[in-house]
Design a protein around this motif. Structure first.
Motif, short mmCIF file in Angstrom:
data_model
loop_
_atom_site.label_atom_id
_atom_site.label_comp_id
_atom_site.label_asym_id
_atom_site.label_seq_id
_atom_site.Cartn_x
_atom_site.Cartn_y
_atom_site.Cartn_z
N ARG A 19 16.71 -45.03 27.04
CA ARG A 19 18.05 -44.29 27.88
C ARG A 19 17.78 -44.54 29.30
N LEU A 20 16.93 -44.55 29.73
CA LEU A 20 16.27 -44.65 31.16
C LEU A 20 17.00 -46.01 31.75
N ALA A 21 16.50 -47.12 30.88
CA ALA A 21 17.08 -48.41 31.16
C ALA A 21 18.49 -48.57 30.94
N ALA A 22 19.23 -47.93 29.97
CA ALA A 22 20.48 -48.01 29.87
C ALA A 22 21.12 -47.27 31.32
N GLN A 23 20.38 -46.20 31.66
CA GLN A 23 21.26 -45.47 32.87
C GLN A 23 20.86 -46.43 34.05
N SER A 37 24.38 -56.36 27.44
CA SER A 37 24.86 -56.21 26.14
C SER A 37 23.51 -56.04 25.26
N CYS A 38 22.22 -56.59 25.82
CA CYS A 38 20.94 -56.32 25.22
C CYS A 38 20.45 -54.94 25.11
N LEU A 39 20.80 -54.29 26.20
CA LEU A 39 20.46 -52.90 26.45
C LEU A 39 21.40 -51.97 25.71
N GLN A 63 11.47 -52.29 10.31
CA GLN A 63 12.38 -53.34 10.93
C GLN A 63 12.93 -52.90 12.14
N LEU A 64 13.17 -51.51 12.32
CA LEU A 64 13.71 -50.85 13.54
C LEU A 64 12.84 -51.31 14.65
N VAL A 65 11.52 -51.21 14.54
CA VAL A 65 10.50 -51.51 15.68
C VAL A 65 10.55 -52.85 15.89
N ARG A 66 10.81 -53.88 14.77
CA ARG A 66 10.71 -55.12 15.25
C ARG A 66 12.00 -55.61 15.85
N ASP A 67 13.19 -54.89 15.55
CA ASP A 67 14.34 -55.33 16.27
C ASP A 67 14.57 -54.88 17.70
N LEU A 68 13.69 -53.70 17.84
CA LEU A 68 13.68 -53.21 19.26
C LEU A 68 12.74 -54.00 20.14
N ASP A 69 11.69 -54.46 19.49
CA ASP A 69 10.67 -55.31 20.00
C ASP A 69 11.35 -56.74 20.60
N LEU A 70 12.07 -57.23 19.61
CA LEU A 70 12.85 -58.71 19.88
C LEU A 70 13.87 -58.13 21.10
N LEU A 71 14.80 -57.32 21.06
CA LEU A 71 15.47 -57.00 22.12
C LEU A 71 14.91 -56.82 23.45
N ALA A 72 13.59 -55.77 23.38
CA ALA A 72 13.04 -55.55 24.83
C ALA A 72 12.54 -56.79 25.22
N GLU A 73 12.02 -57.74 24.53
CA GLU A 73 11.41 -58.93 25.14
C GLU A 73 12.60 -59.80 25.46
N VAL A 93 13.15 -51.72 32.55
CA VAL A 93 13.22 -52.71 31.38
C VAL A 93 11.54 -52.96 31.21
N THR A 94 10.86 -53.07 32.12
CA THR A 94 9.47 -53.42 31.96
C THR A 94 8.56 -52.19 31.17
N HIS A 95 9.00 -50.97 31.83
CA HIS A 95 8.73 -49.69 30.87
C HIS A 95 8.90 -49.49 29.74
N MET A 96 10.21 -49.69 29.35
CA MET A 96 10.96 -49.55 27.92
C MET A 96 10.00 -50.78 27.20
N HIS A 97 9.83 -51.80 27.55
CA HIS A 97 9.07 -53.07 26.91
C HIS A 97 7.81 -52.46 26.49
N SER A 98 7.05 -51.76 27.27
CA SER A 98 5.72 -51.58 27.12
C SER A 98 5.60 -50.19 26.26
N GLN A 99 6.57 -49.26 26.13
CA GLN A 99 6.68 -48.36 25.18
C GLN A 99 6.91 -48.90 23.93
N ILE A 100 7.83 -49.68 23.59
CA ILE A 100 8.04 -50.44 22.30
C ILE A 100 6.77 -50.97 21.77
N GLN A 101 6.14 -51.95 22.88
CA GLN A 101 5.07 -52.59 22.60
C GLN A 101 3.78 -51.61 21.97
N GLU A 102 3.40 -50.53 22.64
CA GLU A 102 2.83 -49.45 22.14
C GLU A 102 3.00 -49.08 20.70
#
Length: 109
Positions: A19-23, A37-39, A63-73, A93-102
């Motif tokens: 949500r923060l990245a989208a904002q 588009s990705c966000l 699958q949801l986590v994998r999809d989010l991971d691909l989009l975040a990357e 975007v970096t913060h979002m990516h790290s949260q998904i990675q965790e």
């Protein structure tokens, strides 16, 4: 896999980061269409995530986590290649990516 309640708790941080990245994206002038588009797609995934998490269907959650991971990357790579983007969008975007990675690591996806 983590306990379903732990997944929901961890997902809260992922949702907040998306949500923060989208904002940040909405406040960014001249944001590349591919990044926007990705966000937006990530935001939609997060919207539907509650249903997936409540169903406690492990395969769908993974699958949801994998999809989010691909989009975040993808979003992270775009940010790395466009030097004119603001620090705010790059940081979000970096913060979002790290949260998904965790979350991905914690779930062993």
């Amino acid at each position: 896999m983590l306990h379903p309640n732990d997944i929901q708790h961890r997902f809260y941080f992922v949702e907040r980061a998306v949500r923060l990245a989208a904002q940040a994206a909405s406040a960014e002038p001249g944001l590349p269409r591919e990044l926007r588009s990705c966000l937006e797609l990530m935001d939609k995934h997060v919207d539907g995530a509650r249903e997936v998490l409540q169903a406690r269907d492990e395969a769908r959650v993974r699958q949801l986590v994998r999809d989010l991971d691909l989009l975040a990357e993808r979003a992270r790579r775009i940010c790395n290649y466009i030097p004119t983007l603001s620090g705010q969008i790059k940081g979000a975007v970096t913060h979002m990516h790290s949260q998904i990675q965790e979350l991905k690591r914690d779930m062993s996806v």
